[in-house]
Motif scaffolding. Structure first.
Motif, mmCIF file in Angstrom:
data_model
loop_
_atom_site.group_PDB
_atom_site.id
_atom_site.type_symbol
_atom_site.label_atom_id
_atom_site.label_comp_id
_atom_site.label_asym_id
_atom_site.label_seq_id
_atom_site.Cartn_x
_atom_site.Cartn_y
_atom_site.Cartn_z
ATOM 1 N N LEU A 175 0.827 -1.205 0.000
ATOM 2 C CA LEU A 175 0.000 0.000 0.000
ATOM 3 C C LEU A 175 0.861 1.254 0.000
ATOM 4 O O LEU A 175 0.556 2.235 -0.694
ATOM 5 C CB LEU A 175 -0.927 0.006 1.217
ATOM 6 N N ALA A 176 1.922 1.236 0.772
ATOM 7 C CA ALA A 176 2.812 2.400 0.819
ATOM 8 C C ALA A 176 3.474 2.643 -0.536
ATOM 9 O O ALA A 176 3.704 3.792 -0.929
ATOM 10 C CB ALA A 176 3.869 2.200 1.895
ATOM 11 N N ALA A 177 3.795 1.556 -1.266
ATOM 12 C CA ALA A 177 4.407 1.714 -2.580
ATOM 13 C C ALA A 177 3.381 2.111 -3.633
ATOM 14 O O ALA A 177 3.702 2.825 -4.588
ATOM 15 C CB ALA A 177 5.097 0.411 -2.985
ATOM 16 N N LEU A 178 2.130 1.679 -3.461
ATOM 17 C CA LEU A 178 1.100 1.933 -4.465
ATOM 18 C C LEU A 178 0.531 3.339 -4.363
ATOM 19 O O LEU A 178 0.322 4.005 -5.381
ATOM 20 C CB LEU A 178 -0.025 0.904 -4.312
ATOM 21 N N ASP A 179 0.266 3.799 -3.159
ATOM 22 C CA ASP A 179 -0.410 5.084 -2.957
ATOM 23 C C ASP A 179 0.536 6.045 -2.252
ATOM 24 O O ASP A 179 0.882 5.841 -1.078
ATOM 25 C CB ASP A 179 -1.670 4.881 -2.117
ATOM 26 N N PRO A 180 0.987 7.097 -2.920
ATOM 27 C CA PRO A 180 1.926 8.046 -2.290
ATOM 28 C C PRO A 180 1.307 8.811 -1.129
ATOM 29 O O PRO A 180 2.040 9.435 -0.359
ATOM 30 C CB PRO A 180 2.300 8.980 -3.448
#
Length: 332
Positions: A317-322
């Motif tokens: 999630l951290a990599a997908l959504d800034p």
């Protein structure tokens, strides 16, 4: 990032410890133990067991010890890689499980791939072509997949697989490979039988994910930033992939922690109907017979999958959504 990973790993240790305590207590809640269940079954058949032999078996299995001592022995054994002794099968749990964990992992992994590969193109198509003929047709198929019981679909698939392709009914391989070491022929036999349980188990999950992706993507496509991007001349494909699709994927990434345990546990009924040599039927039998070490090992396996899955979903999630930051309330 490194500090966040270390903190999460340290949190996983007490979490799994607490789950092991709850699991062991729940397994011990029913009155009696495995030997009590065994004696009751023997009495129902008109047989009996000598009380001296019963006491000897209870002592040899450690069932005469207090609950906290039994838990301590079980936990210490798991830390050493020893998952205890199966009373029903009269052998170590690791030997009882054998290939079942591998076959369960193969079926579950293939089902997850099937769900994602099938649901994503259909969900995107339905959202970008709302109220079209194709959208209506795919929506109907989605509702049909949600409404069809898995055990009924399993029976239908077994019949057609046997009539059309000559695939043996039930199981994950031809009967001649049962109990045999792994070989090329055995692997090909598993692949020949694998598509049936994958479709049966993955149908409901695929239909549900199509509906969720369609709803999330439709919500994002009508937001002002998408309208602005199109007004500035951004190509439709890039405008779809760059922002709306990434945001719509957040719920699916966050569900990684629950997806695999749900497939493993939810496939138990299908496994019984299709005679699949997976962990589901064995877990049900272990719970019925109060084979506590075997049942506890399976439940801890599901708990480990859940904890690791949640950890991986947080990183994804951290990599997908800034907009998501690993530092909690910290500001940059």
């Amino acid at each position: 990032m490194l500090g966040y990973v270390i903190r999460r790993i340290l949190i996983m240790i007490p979490t799994l410890l607490a789950i092991s305590v709850i699991t062991f207590v729940i397994i011990q809640l029913p009155p009696g133990d495995y030997l009590t269940t065994l004696v009751n079954e023997m009495q129902s058949r008109g047989e009996g067991m000598d009380q001296g032999r019963l006491a000897m078996l209870r002592e040899s299995y450690g069932l005469d010890r207090p609950m906290h001592e039994q838990y301590a022995l079980w936990l210490a054994g798991m830390l050493r890689g020893d998952f205890g002794y199966s009373f029903e099968y009269n052998m170590p749990v690791s030997d009882v499980v054998g290939d079942r964990l591998w076959l369960t992992a193969i079926v579950s992994g293939a089902t997850i791939v099937f769900i994602w590969v099938v649901s994503f193109p259909i969900g995107i198509y339905s959202a970008t072509r709302q109220y079209s003929l194709g959208d209506y047709a795919l929506t109907f198929l989605g509702f049909l997949g949600l409404a069809t019981p898995s055990f009924l679909l399993a029976l239908v698939m077994l019949y057609f697989a046997n009539v059309w392709f000559g695939t043996s009914i039930g199981g994950l391989m031809d009967p001649r490979y049962l109990g045999q070491p792994w070989s090329w022929g055995k692997a090909m036999s598993v692949l020949e039988h694998l598509w049936i349980p994958v479709i049966v188990i993955g149908t409901a999950g695929t239909a549900a994910m199509i509906r969720r992706l369609r709803a999330n993507l439709l919500d994002e496509l009508h937001k002002p930033y998408v309208v602005t991007a199109r007004a500035k001349g951004l190509p439709p494909g890039r405008a779809l992939v760059k922002y709306p699709l990434r945001v719509a994927l957040n719920p699916f990434v966050s569900d990684i922690g629950n997806l695999l345990p749900q497939i493993v546990s939810g496939a138990a009924v299908v496994s019984v109907v299709m005679s699949l040599p997976t962990t589901g039927p064995m877990l049900l039998q272990a719970l019925r017979s109060q084979d506590m070490y075997l049942a506890g090992s399976f439940l801890m396996f599901l708990a480990v999958l859940t904890v690791i899955g949640v950890f991986l979903s947080d990183l994804a999630l951290a990599a997908l959504d800034p907009r998501i930051r690993l530092g909690g309330g910290a500001s940059r």
